[in-house]
Design a protein around this motif. Structure first.
Motif, mmCIF file in Angstrom:
data_model
loop_
_atom_site.group_PDB
_atom_site.id
_atom_site.type_symbol
_atom_site.label_atom_id
_atom_site.label_comp_id
_atom_site.label_asym_id
_atom_site.label_seq_id
_atom_site.Cartn_x
_atom_site.Cartn_y
_atom_site.Cartn_z
ATOM 1 N N TYR A 97 -2.298 0.312 3.259
ATOM 2 C CA TYR A 97 -3.177 -0.745 2.739
ATOM 3 C C TYR A 97 -4.527 -0.695 3.461
ATOM 4 C CZ TYR A 97 0.853 -3.067 0.524
ATOM 5 O OH TYR A 97 1.945 -3.360 -0.247
ATOM 6 N N PHE A 103 -6.797 -7.567 3.034
ATOM 7 C CA PHE A 103 -5.828 -7.792 1.968
ATOM 8 C C PHE A 103 -4.951 -8.987 2.326
ATOM 9 C CE2 PHE A 103 -3.880 -4.761 4.866
ATOM 10 C CZ PHE A 103 -2.571 -5.217 5.012
ATOM 11 N N ASP A 122 4.929 -3.076 -4.160
ATOM 12 C CA ASP A 122 4.018 -2.605 -3.120
ATOM 13 C C ASP A 122 2.644 -2.334 -3.742
ATOM 14 O OD1 ASP A 122 5.995 -2.663 -1.133
ATOM 15 O OD2 ASP A 122 6.757 -0.707 -1.782
ATOM 16 N N TYR A 123 1.620 -2.622 -2.965
ATOM 17 C CA TYR A 123 0.208 -2.538 -3.375
ATOM 18 C C TYR A 123 -0.181 -3.651 -4.334
ATOM 19 C CZ TYR A 123 0.748 2.006 -1.220
ATOM 20 O OH TYR A 123 1.050 3.006 -0.333
#
Length: 333
Positions: free
Chosen positions: A57, A61, A93-94
């Motif tokens: 990442y 965030f 995820d993300y």
């Protein structure tokens, strides 16, 4: 909207409570107003930078992997959900970011919230529920009459996994402190080992499955309690090449994974048992299966503490201390 943002990696870093723009949604997403968000050790490990190799990442965030809330907007191709639906999820995820007032989530990663749970209770389930499901049902294919050793039975994953394993018909052994012995027994544990005064490797033998969530030393000991062709499924590492292939990591990262897991794989082969690493995935359909178990009373959430949204950093510190019985949640709305 208000959100807790990580500006840089580091063990001593705190999340910043700021105002940012509400997320946009694409055609396959819904916008969820977050009522409650689960807090997991994974959040802390990502914050500390431990998972940069697996999940690179780029700050800033928003952290947060568990959510329960209400759908307030839907994309043009969303068919299963409508505005006003109560849902819960472990976003992919993300696409994480549940430490916020709103989050955009892909339709396939959602499930309807169990009707018999509060928002706080529902937010405690997705990550640990999916971890236990993917370890015991998907990977281990745990069957009636088999024996499973679930480490750290009073933790978030442990409290869920014990109940799921009992539902599947397995004999369950677990470790915990004497303080939590009654708790894990009430969840269905058959054999309870006090990790402070007893050594599980001298008590357990001929087990079919181990769900490993502890350190490398404990993992190594776990290999020795398995019967031939038994399985250790580790959620705490080391990651292996099979995992790297599964998530499409680069050849360089695959080589690193091979090196990280070489020693434990070799020891497992010598003992004629199997080692694999599990990093759970977002999966709305599996979460819907879990919902059925919860609504039928087979599995009950185990809650430790609920923090107000403004105290998300304090909630993270509490989880990092490793003393929680079950799950910790922040109440956003």
């Amino acid at each position: 909207m208000k959100a807790f943002v990580l500006n840089r990696y580091g063990k001593n870093e705190k999340l910043k409570f700021i105002d940012i723009a509400e997320p946009d949604i694409n055609e396959n997403e819904v916008l969820v107003q977050v009522h409650s968000a689960g807090v997991n050790l994974l959040d802390s490990k990502i914050k500390d930078g431990e998972f940069k190799l697996l999940l690179p990442y780029k700050p800033p965030f928003i952290l947060g992997h568990d959510v329960a809330g209400v759908v307030v907007k839907i994309g043009s191709k969303v068919s299963k959900y409508k505005v006003g639906d109560e849902v819960y999820s472990r976003p992919a995820d993300y696409h994480i970011g549940t430490f916020a007032e709103y989050i955009a989530i892909t339709e396939n990663d959602l499930a309807f919230k169990p009707k018999n749970l509060t928002m706080d209770e529902a937010a405690s389930i997705p990550l640990v529920g999916l971890t236990a499901w993917q370890a015991l049902v998907e990977k281990a294919k745990l069957k009636k009459g088999q024996k499973v050793f679930i480490q750290a039975g009073s933790g978030g994953v442990g409290t869920f996994a014990i109940q799921l394993a009992k539902h599947l018909g397995a004999t369950v052994a677990t470790t915990t402190s004497s303080v939590n012995k009654d708790l894990v027994k009430s969840l269905g544990a058959d054999i309870v080992i006090d990790y402070k005064t007893e050594d599980f490797e001298t008590i357990l033998k001929d087990y079919d499955v181990v769900l490993n969530s502890q350190d490398a030393k404990t993992l190594e000991k776990s290999l020795k309690i398995l019967k031939s062709a038994g399985k250790v499924i580790s959620i705490s590492g080391p990651p292996d090449v099979e995992f790297a292939n599964e998530v499409g990591l680069s050849w360089l990262v695959k080589m690193i994974m091979r090196l990280l897991s070489f020693s434990i794989k070799k020891k497992a082969r010598r003992l004629q048992v199997n080692f694999s690493f599990l990093f759970m995935k977002a999966q709305g359909e599996q979460l819907s299966q879990i919902t059925k178990l919860i609504e039928s009373g087979v599995i009950k959430p185990v809650m430790d503490k609920v923090f107000p949204f403004e105290q998300t950093n304090e909630a993270m510190s509490y989880v990092e201390a490793g003393r929680a019985k079950g799950k910790v949640v922040v109440k956003v709305k």
